[in-house]
Design an enzyme around this catalytic site. Structure first.
Site, PDB file in Angstrom:
ATOM      1  N   GLY A  46      38.638  40.163  23.639  1.00  0.00           N
ATOM      2  CA  GLY A  46      39.374  38.889  23.083  1.00  0.00           C
ATOM      3  C   GLY A  46      40.650  39.481  22.600  1.00  0.00           C
ATOM      4  O   GLY A  46      41.427  40.089  23.461  1.00  0.00           O
ATOM      5  N   GLU A  47      40.963  39.174  21.429  1.00  0.00           N
ATOM      6  CA  GLU A  47      42.223  39.418  20.705  1.00  0.00           C
ATOM      7  C   GLU A  47      42.050  40.482  19.667  1.00  0.00           C
ATOM      8  O   GLU A  47      41.386  39.884  18.534  1.00  0.00           O
ATOM      9  CB  GLU A  47      43.218  38.356  20.531  1.00  0.00           C
ATOM     10  CG  GLU A  47      44.352  38.828  19.942  1.00  0.00           C
ATOM     11  CD  GLU A  47      45.132  39.595  20.510  1.00  0.00           C
ATOM     12  OE1 GLU A  47      45.378  39.703  21.870  1.00  0.00           O
ATOM     13  OE2 GLU A  47      45.642  40.795  19.880  1.00  0.00           O
ATOM     14  N   SER A  48      42.269  41.854  19.627  1.00  0.00           N
ATOM     15  CA  SER A  48      41.888  42.645  18.723  1.00  0.00           C
ATOM     16  C   SER A  48      42.456  42.177  17.289  1.00  0.00           C
ATOM     17  O   SER A  48      41.787  42.517  16.238  1.00  0.00           O
ATOM     18  CB  SER A  48      42.258  44.102  18.827  1.00  0.00           C
ATOM     19  OG  SER A  48      43.548  44.209  19.091  1.00  0.00           O
ATOM     20  N   CYS A  78      37.009  46.170  25.769  1.00  0.00           N
ATOM     21  CA  CYS A  78      38.433  45.887  25.574  1.00  0.00           C
ATOM     22  C   CYS A  78      38.978  45.731  24.366  1.00  0.00           C
ATOM     23  O   CYS A  78      39.107  46.857  23.571  1.00  0.00           O
ATOM     24  CB  CYS A  78      38.447  44.434  26.349  1.00  0.00           C
ATOM     25  SG  CYS A  78      40.359  44.135  27.104  1.00  0.00           S
ATOM     26  N   ARG A 107      47.017  49.912  23.128  1.00  0.00           N
ATOM     27  CA  ARG A 107      46.795  48.421  23.252  1.00  0.00           C
ATOM     28  C   ARG A 107      47.681  48.058  24.508  1.00  0.00           C
ATOM     29  O   ARG A 107      48.889  48.343  24.600  1.00  0.00           O
ATOM     30  CB  ARG A 107      47.039  47.898  21.989  1.00  0.00           C
ATOM     31  CG  ARG A 107      46.425  46.787  21.454  1.00  0.00           C
ATOM     32  CD  ARG A 107      46.722  46.318  20.233  1.00  0.00           C
ATOM     33  NE  ARG A 107      47.012  44.988  20.372  1.00  0.00           N
ATOM     34  CZ  ARG A 107      47.809  43.923  20.143  1.00  0.00           C
ATOM     35  NH1 ARG A 107      49.055  44.428  19.834  1.00  0.00           N
ATOM     36  NH2 ARG A 107      47.639  42.761  20.171  1.00  0.00           N
ATOM     37  N   ILE A 136      41.654  42.706  31.498  1.00  0.00           N
ATOM     38  CA  ILE A 136      42.351  41.516  31.123  1.00  0.00           C
ATOM     39  C   ILE A 136      43.407  42.100  29.814  1.00  0.00           C
ATOM     40  O   ILE A 136      42.611  42.363  28.720  1.00  0.00           O
ATOM     41  CB  ILE A 136      41.543  40.379  30.651  1.00  0.00           C
ATOM     42  CG1 ILE A 136      40.707  40.055  31.905  1.00  0.00           C
ATOM     43  CG2 ILE A 136      42.410  39.233  30.325  1.00  0.00           C
ATOM     44  CD1 ILE A 136      39.504  39.020  31.492  1.00  0.00           C
ATOM     45  N   ARG A 137      44.725  42.014  30.260  1.00  0.00           N
ATOM     46  CA  ARG A 137      45.465  42.572  29.059  1.00  0.00           C
ATOM     47  C   ARG A 137      44.785  43.914  28.408  1.00  0.00           C
ATOM     48  O   ARG A 137      44.805  44.025  27.226  1.00  0.00           O
ATOM     49  CB  ARG A 137      46.021  41.696  28.161  1.00  0.00           C
ATOM     50  CG  ARG A 137      46.665  40.542  28.551  1.00  0.00           C
ATOM     51  CD  ARG A 137      47.540  39.990  27.481  1.00  0.00           C
ATOM     52  NE  ARG A 137      48.433  40.655  26.935  1.00  0.00           N
ATOM     53  CZ  ARG A 137      49.178  40.510  25.913  1.00  0.00           C
ATOM     54  NH1 ARG A 137      48.695  39.392  25.062  1.00  0.00           N
ATOM     55  NH2 ARG A 137      50.029  41.218  25.378  1.00  0.00           N
ATOM     56  N   HIS A 172      35.884  44.528  31.281  1.00  0.00           N
ATOM     57  CA  HIS A 172      34.965  43.748  30.736  1.00  0.00           C
ATOM     58  C   HIS A 172      33.763  43.674  31.640  1.00  0.00           C
ATOM     59  O   HIS A 172      33.439  42.518  32.717  1.00  0.00           O
ATOM     60  CB  HIS A 172      35.529  41.975  31.040  1.00  0.00           C
ATOM     61  CG  HIS A 172      36.500  41.790  29.693  1.00  0.00           C
ATOM     62  ND1 HIS A 172      36.197  41.034  28.773  1.00  0.00           N
ATOM     63  CD2 HIS A 172      37.930  42.277  29.575  1.00  0.00           C
ATOM     64  CE1 HIS A 172      37.339  40.825  27.851  1.00  0.00           C
ATOM     65  NE2 HIS A 172      38.190  41.712  28.579  1.00  0.00           N
ATOM     66  N   GLU A 174      30.988  42.197  31.028  1.00  0.00           N
ATOM     67  CA  GLU A 174      30.039  40.897  30.915  1.00  0.00           C
ATOM     68  C   GLU A 174      30.770  39.861  31.820  1.00  0.00           C
ATOM     69  O   GLU A 174      30.003  38.710  31.906  1.00  0.00           O
ATOM     70  CB  GLU A 174      30.252  40.636  29.477  1.00  0.00           C
ATOM     71  CG  GLU A 174      31.444  39.834  28.914  1.00  0.00           C
ATOM     72  CD  GLU A 174      32.561  40.798  28.850  1.00  0.00           C
ATOM     73  OE1 GLU A 174      32.560  42.052  29.136  1.00  0.00           O
ATOM     74  OE2 GLU A 174      33.566  40.419  28.386  1.00  0.00           O
TER      75      GLU A 174
HETATM   76  N1  GLN Z   1      45.153  42.648  24.502  1.00  0.00           N
HETATM   77  C1  GLN Z   1      43.998  42.578  23.711  1.00  0.00           C
HETATM   78  C2  GLN Z   1      44.194  43.201  22.479  1.00  0.00           C
HETATM   79  O1  GLN Z   1      45.186  43.915  21.949  1.00  0.00           O
HETATM   80  C3  GLN Z   1      42.821  42.929  24.371  1.00  0.00           C
HETATM   81  C4  GLN Z   1      42.459  42.119  25.753  1.00  0.00           C
HETATM   82  C5  GLN Z   1      41.044  41.848  26.028  1.00  0.00           C
HETATM   83  O2  GLN Z   1      39.902  42.178  25.036  1.00  0.00           O
HETATM   84  N2  GLN Z   1      40.597  41.520  27.162  1.00  0.00           N
HETATM   85  O3  GLN Z   1      43.151  42.875  21.600  1.00  0.00           O
END
Ligand code: GLN
Length: 192
Positions: A46-48, A78, A107, A136-137, A172, A174
């Site tokens: 997700g987004e940390s 991630c 990150r 993903i990122r 990921h 999942e």
């Molecule tokens: N770039 C996101 C972060 O810094 C991580 C991306 C992801 O969990 N797919 O949290």
């Protein structure tokens, strides 16, 4: 086996679906009290920064550390890998990791221009062919403590690692429909 998935933000439902298909019972963890009787916890992607803000609001930091010390296995995917690391490289200034796994995680390591990609990975200990990693990122794992085993690499960077009862994946598992990493987590990490 009861596995919790931290359900504050990010891709938690997909983990629960994969785990249930493997016969585990799952809990969407939204309050620290729910950590009590878990054999394992997944911190999803997700987004940390968003997840860490919500973890502070709900008071998750110490309970996760305590339950992990008491025997709860932990897997971070991630953003989750960033959150369990002892060191975050390129963290936002107020971003605090849980700091239980002896890794340094960079990150957004692959940069914005290649936000997302897929790659076939040789994943140690998994049966069968290469594992298709969805990034993903994504971060990568830049430093590994003595007790940490690298499990998969991509372009010279470690993207999956294990330390005792902890697993970190930069990608990921999942999202692929291939349950082998979840099976590995249940059989080799939670149950061992
Ligand atoms: N770039 C996101 C972060 O810094 C991580 C991306 C992801 O969990 N797919 O949290």
């Amino acid at each position: 086996m009861r596995i919790g998935v931290l359900a504050l933000q990010g891709a938690f439902r997909e983990h629960m679906v994969t785990l249930e298909a493997l016969g585990a019972s799952t809990v969407a963890v939204r309050q620290p009290e729910q950590l009590g009787d878990l054999n394992g916890l997944i911190i999803p992607g997700g987004e940390s920064t968003a997840i860490s803000k919500l973890m502070t609001t709900y008071g998750f930091y110490d309970p996760i550390r305590q339950q992990h010390s008491a025997g709860m296995a932990v897997w971070g995917t991630c953003a989750g890998a960033i959150l369990i690391a002892t060191q975050v490289l390129d963290a936002l200034p107020d971003q605090e990791p849980i700091g239980i796994m002896d890794i340094g995680v960079r990150r957004n390591a692959y940069g914005r221009q290649v936000d997302s990609f897929e790659a076939d990975l040789e994943f140690k200990h998994l049966p069968g062919d290469d594992y298709r990693g969805v990034f993903i990122r994504a971060p990568w794992i830049e430093t590994l403590g003595e007790d940490v085993e690298a499990l998969a690499s991509h372009d010279g960077h470690v993207v999956a690692a294990r330390q005792g009862d902890m697993l970190a994946t930069a990608f990921h598992p999942e999202l692929t429909g291939d349950p082998r990493v979840h099976r590995f987590f249940l059989d080799e990490i939670v149950a061992s």
